[in-house]
Design a protein around this motif. Structure first.
Motif: not given
Length: 255
Positions: A110-132
């Motif tokens: 969803i965030a990648l479909a946005c043009d700009l991204v603001v993230a809190a300093e303690d946030s985490m971003l990832g694509l864990p799909e291969v793990k499932r």
């Protein structure tokens, strides 16, 4: 709008909030349809220049609501805008993701479909799909390599390991890192900087950036004129020039 998706408009900014904190803002089909409707509304409103997308509570979005899918067998896909109500057809107007907590899997898509991204300093971003045993097929494996270097994108999609906000900022995935709890406030400040500009120019500029990725060098200037010529001849372009000469802030009409 449904209770699962809230919309607030002020100062040219539409804030769209995923409001399912009890399931970490996971998306079921009704919520995907509601997100799409919120984006349709924002695109259609003359008093909106930019959109901010955020999540209620401590998590941006946990992706697909697996419990709802198990019960209904309905995937969170809107008929027009696609997965999560945004993945296949993001809004025409600029959109900024404001991330607190985790944006993993569908949340990052969803965030990648946005043009700009603001993230809190303690946030985490990832694509864990291969793990499932899955692939990030809602735009993750398509858009991530366009936002970060090839090797970084490959590492994220092949290992499934998340990335901290500060590291994501270094690689260009995140535009601004905010203090914990201040992602929405920071995103709105960024949105205000966008909304201060001419609406027609904003939309045309975004469209050219998005669509020109596969234009050839021989055709790119010709193709962009379809979008830039109407802006150049607009009332707002004339107003921008007058305001510059008169040393005042422009008053945009959107025409």
């Amino acid at each position: 709008m449904s209770d699962a998706v809230l919309v607030e408009v002020a100062g040219g900014i539409a804030t769209v909030t995923l409001n399912r904190p009890e399931v970490r803002n996971a998306i079921d089909r009704p919520t995907a349809v509601a997100i799409a409707a919120a984006l349709d509304e924002a695109d259609a409103r003359d008093d909106v220049s930019v959109i901010v997308l955020t999540g209620a509570g401590s998590t941006f979005c946990a992706g697909m609501d697996l419990k709802a899918f198990s019960a209904t067998k309905e995937r969170p896909i809107d008929d027009v805008r696609g997965a999560f109500g945004i993945a296949e057809r993001p809004p025409a107007k600029p959109i900024i993701a404001a991330i607190e907590g985790k944006a993993l899997g569908g949340g990052l898509e969803i965030a990648l479909a946005c043009d700009l991204v603001v993230a809190a300093e303690d946030s985490m971003l990832g694509l864990p799909e291969v793990k499932r045993g899955l692939v990030a097929a809602a735009g993750g494996v398509l858009r991530l390599p366009r936002r970060v270097p090839y090797g970084i994108a490959m590492e994220m999609v092949l290992t499934g390991e998340p990335m901290a906000a500060a590291q994501a900022r270094e690689w260009g995935l995140v535009n601004r890192v905010a203090p914990s709890g201040a992602a929405l406030e920071t995103a709105r400040e960024l949105a205000a900087a966008v909304a201060a500009n001419a609406p027609l120019a904003i939309r045309a500029a975004k469209r050219i950036v998005v669509e020109s990725a596969d234009w050839s060098a021989e055709e790119e200037f010709v193709r962009q004129r379809v979008h830039t010529d109407p802006v150049r001849s607009s009332a707002d372009a004339a107003e921008g020039a007058r305001a510059f000469v008169e040393k005042r802030d422009p008053v945009w009409s959107g025409s």
